[in-house]
Design a protein around this motif. Structure first.
Motif, short mmCIF file in Angstrom:
data_model
loop_
_atom_site.label_atom_id
_atom_site.label_comp_id
_atom_site.label_asym_id
_atom_site.label_seq_id
_atom_site.Cartn_x
_atom_site.Cartn_y
_atom_site.Cartn_z
N ALA A 102 0.81 -1.23 0.00
CA ALA A 102 0.00 0.00 0.00
C ALA A 102 0.84 1.27 0.00
CB ALA A 102 -0.94 0.00 1.21
N MET A 103 2.02 1.22 0.61
CA MET A 103 2.87 2.42 0.66
C MET A 103 3.22 2.91 -0.74
SD MET A 103 3.16 3.31 3.75
CE MET A 103 4.43 4.56 3.58
N TYR A 104 3.36 1.99 -1.67
CA TYR A 104 3.73 2.41 -3.03
C TYR A 104 2.51 2.87 -3.83
CZ TYR A 104 8.34 0.84 -1.88
OH TYR A 104 9.57 0.72 -1.28
N TRP A 105 1.31 2.42 -3.46
CA TRP A 105 0.10 3.01 -4.03
C TRP A 105 -0.03 4.45 -3.54
CZ3 TRP A 105 -2.12 0.96 -8.03
CH2 TRP A 105 -2.12 -0.43 -8.21
N GLY A 380 6.46 15.74 -2.38
CA GLY A 380 7.65 15.12 -2.94
C GLY A 380 8.58 14.60 -1.85
N ILE A 381 8.69 15.37 -0.76
CA ILE A 381 9.52 14.93 0.37
C ILE A 381 8.93 13.67 0.98
CG2 ILE A 381 10.29 15.52 2.70
CD1 ILE A 381 10.54 18.40 1.82
N LEU A 382 7.61 13.62 1.11
CA LEU A 382 6.95 12.44 1.65
C LEU A 382 7.19 11.22 0.75
CD1 LEU A 382 5.20 11.30 3.87
CD2 LEU A 382 3.17 12.09 2.64
N CYS A 383 7.16 11.45 -0.57
CA CYS A 383 7.47 10.37 -1.52
C CYS A 383 8.88 9.83 -1.30
CB CYS A 383 7.34 10.88 -2.96
SG CYS A 383 5.65 11.09 -3.55
N PHE A 389 12.75 4.69 3.40
CA PHE A 389 12.58 3.93 4.64
C PHE A 389 11.90 2.57 4.45
CE2 PHE A 389 13.19 8.21 6.44
CZ PHE A 389 14.20 7.92 7.35
N THR A 390 11.08 2.42 3.43
CA THR A 390 10.40 1.13 3.24
C THR A 390 11.39 -0.02 3.03
OG1 THR A 390 8.50 2.27 2.28
CG2 THR A 390 8.66 -0.11 1.92
N PRO A 391 12.40 0.12 2.15
CA PRO A 391 13.38 -0.98 2.01
C PRO A 391 14.18 -1.22 3.27
CG PRO A 391 13.51 0.54 0.15
CD PRO A 391 12.66 1.20 1.18
N MET A 392 14.42 -0.17 4.06
CA MET A 392 15.18 -0.34 5.29
C MET A 392 14.43 -1.23 6.27
SD MET A 392 16.65 3.56 5.72
CE MET A 392 17.38 3.23 7.31
N VAL A 393 13.10 -1.09 6.30
CA VAL A 393 12.28 -1.94 7.17
C VAL A 393 12.30 -3.38 6.65
CG1 VAL A 393 9.95 -2.38 8.01
CG2 VAL A 393 10.82 -0.04 7.91
N LEU A 394 12.17 -3.53 5.33
CA LEU A 394 12.17 -4.87 4.73
C LEU A 394 13.50 -5.58 4.94
CD1 LEU A 394 10.36 -4.33 1.30
CD2 LEU A 394 9.39 -5.10 3.46
N CYS A 395 14.57 -4.82 5.01
CA CYS A 395 15.91 -5.39 5.15
C CYS A 395 16.04 -6.24 6.41
CB CYS A 395 16.95 -4.27 5.15
SG CYS A 395 18.66 -4.84 5.18
N LEU A 396 15.29 -5.87 7.46
CA LEU A 396 15.37 -6.59 8.73
C LEU A 396 14.90 -8.04 8.60
CD1 LEU A 396 13.93 -3.76 11.01
CD2 LEU A 396 16.34 -4.32 10.61
N PHE A 407 21.69 -2.69 -4.63
CA PHE A 407 20.63 -2.13 -5.47
C PHE A 407 20.17 -0.78 -4.95
CE2 PHE A 407 19.04 -6.59 -6.94
CZ PHE A 407 20.13 -6.68 -7.79
N MET A 408 20.02 -0.66 -3.65
CA MET A 408 19.58 0.61 -3.06
C MET A 408 20.60 1.71 -3.31
SD MET A 408 16.59 0.64 -1.81
CE MET A 408 16.73 2.15 -0.87
N VAL A 409 21.87 1.37 -3.18
CA VAL A 409 22.92 2.36 -3.41
C VAL A 409 22.94 2.79 -4.87
CG1 VAL A 409 25.44 2.56 -3.62
CG2 VAL A 409 24.41 1.84 -1.46
N PHE A 410 22.73 1.83 -5.79
CA PHE A 410 22.68 2.19 -7.21
C PHE A 410 21.58 3.21 -7.45
CE2 PHE A 410 20.88 1.71 -11.46
CZ PHE A 410 22.01 1.86 -12.25
N TRP A 411 20.40 2.94 -6.90
CA TRP A 411 19.28 3.88 -7.06
C TRP A 411 19.62 5.24 -6.48
CZ3 TRP A 411 16.47 5.62 -2.62
CH2 TRP A 411 15.42 6.50 -2.93
N LEU A 412 20.09 5.27 -5.25
CA LEU A 412 20.32 6.53 -4.55
C LEU A 412 21.41 7.37 -5.21
CD1 LEU A 412 19.46 8.24 -2.14
CD2 LEU A 412 21.16 7.04 -0.76
N LEU A 413 22.53 6.74 -5.55
CA LEU A 413 23.62 7.49 -6.16
C LEU A 413 23.29 7.92 -7.59
CD1 LEU A 413 26.81 5.59 -4.90
CD2 LEU A 413 25.69 7.61 -3.94
#
Length: 455
Positions: A102-105, A380-383, A389-396, A407-413
């Motif tokens: 739902a977060m991505y919707w 935009g900031i909320l997006c 933060f969503t992937p950080m939660v999933l990482c656990l 993959f996350m670093v590729f996206w961010l950089l």
């Protein structure tokens, strides 16, 4: 698609041939792009996405996008993103998606006000459809791909198949670049980003995709080279991609690849047994020496210009005033846009037009973070917070996904130096959300399983 099968080397050779063919007859690129799209739709209907074929097809499209752009094979500018969106939607139609995505919707819904606003703020001289599509297709591609991938279970071997498929179009790109500019020494005259060494294409985007190639074939070398022949092939390809990425004189892709590889090695180090860690240390030493060798060769080929480029100096060795080749002014202007319109922003696609009015600079954004702030405001900031933060939660709860951090670093950089002009950062981000399982055994056996892949 294990690398010890003959079809791997055969497909590499076929894609070398595709690179040669498109260099000689660029018009065939248009036929190639239609064929890829048509086959993808047909194959998804045939398989009904039973084994995540949507991911495999999207991986191929993501990598081939730059090749099609280089050879004018795109029938419309956002071919790569739209194709991936369609494949993801078809995949979800056949195999569904997680309700917990739902977060991505919400992420997609938060983009809507900026789109509506732009229909009122964009001037009549601007092609509104193209302006909006250019800036919003990346985030929409990311959102749809993220919904598909969110906690979708996939076996590690199938994920490796996806990474392997990434590599084939990259081989065609590498071939094309070598044919376009076989002699580096005759081309380099300064320390600016070089279109000639980038195959006549944008150095920033070429560096991004070639840098991704470094990572992809390093993974093949590390985890899918079961024979000495495959080790030589994949190791050699890592060096070739590294050299051509460096000599684009665009630094983003090279640095991103380096960080991705380091993160992967760190993750593997903590998830393997003692024998695996020892081998990882040997691989690290080999990688460092190989990197020094490629850099030395690049320096010789560019008459030392590449050393000056990374030291932020001009051809005469003088320190440049801008560390980001003038992008600081673009970022600054986008912060100003946000401060003037903090709630809803200025509207999707208004960025370039607004900047020209403010500063006289006619340039598109290179930074997706500040662009989202400028065009979508607080929404935009909320997006961005959702994406971070969503992937950080999933990482656990997803430690078997050894590529997640890379993959996350590729996206961010990448979105910080090339925005989302390519489909690559959007799709790679989504892959970080997959729920990866090594096998059907209990998780307690993970160390032995991962370690055995390195052994």
């Amino acid at each position: 698609m294990e690398n010890n099968r003959s079809n791997y080397t055969s497909l590499l050779m076929i894609h070398i041939g595709i690179g040669v063919l498109l260099f000689i007859v660029p018009f065939l690129s248009k036929i190639f792009s239609i064929s890829i799209f048509g086959f993808g739709v047909y194959y998804l209907i045939k398989t009904q996405n039973r084994n995540n074929e949507a991911l495999v097809l999207s991986a191929y499209v993501m990598s081939v996008e730059v090749l099609l752009r280089m050879t004018n094979g795109m029938h419309f500018n956002e071919y790569g993103k739209y194709s991936i969106i369609l494949y993801m939607l078809m995949g979800m139609f056949f195999t569904g998606f997680k309700k917990s995505s739902a977060m991505y919707w919400i992420f997609l819904l938060l983009l809507v006000p900026g789109i509506i606003l732009s229909t009122f703020t964009l001037s009549y001289q601007v092609d509104i459809r193209k302006a909006i599509a250019f800036n919003i297709s990346g985030p929409v591609c990311l959102g749809i791909s993220a919904i598909y991938c969110y906690r979708r279970q996939i076996k590690f071997d199938r994920l490796m198949d996806v990474l392997t498929v990434f590599g084939f179009p990259l081989i065609s790109i590498l071939t094309y670049v070598y044919l376009y500019n076989p002699s580096i020494k005759d081309t380099i005259t300064g320390t600016q980003s070089n279109f000639e060494t980038s195959g006549g294409f944008g150095p920033n985007q070429m560096s991004t995709i070639l840098g991704f190639g470094i990572f992809i074939f390093f993974v093949q070398f590390l985890l899918r080279s079961s024979t000495t022949k495959l080790k030589v092939i994949n190791g050699g390809l890592v060096l070739l991609f590294a050299f051509r990425s460096i000599v684009t004189f665009s630094r983003g892709g090279v640095m991103t690849a380096g960080v991705m590889i380091v993160l992967l090695l760190i993750v593997l180090y903590f998830q393997t047994n003692v024998r695996g860690r020892f081998k990882l240390m040997l691989i690290l030493v080999f990688t460092v020496f190989a990197a020094l060798g490629v850099w030395t060769y690049s320096s010789l080929q560019t008459s030392g210009m590449i050393d000056k480029r990374y030291a932020n100096e001009d051809a005469r060795g003088r320190k440049k005033q801008s560390a980001l080749t003038g992008r600081e002014r673009l970022i600054e202007s986008e912060f100003e846009m946000f401060m003037e319109n903090p709630i809803l922003g200025i509207g999707v696609g208004k960025n370039k037009e607004y900047r020209e009015e403010m500063t006289g600079i006619e340039a598109a954004s290179h930074n997706e973070i500040t662009r989202m702030m400028a065009e979508h405001g607080a929404l935009g900031i909320l997006c961005l917070l959702i994406l971070l933060f969503t992937p950080m939660v999933l990482c656990l709860d997803n430690r078997q996904h050894i590529f997640m951090l890379s993959f996350m670093v590729f996206w961010l950089l990448t979105i910080n130096h090339a925005a989302m002009r390519l489909a690559a950062p959007a799709f790679i981000y989504a892959l970080a959300l997959l729920k990866v399982t090594i096998n059907e055994e209990p998780v307690v056996h993970r160390e032995q399983t991962v370690g055995s892949r390195i052994e």
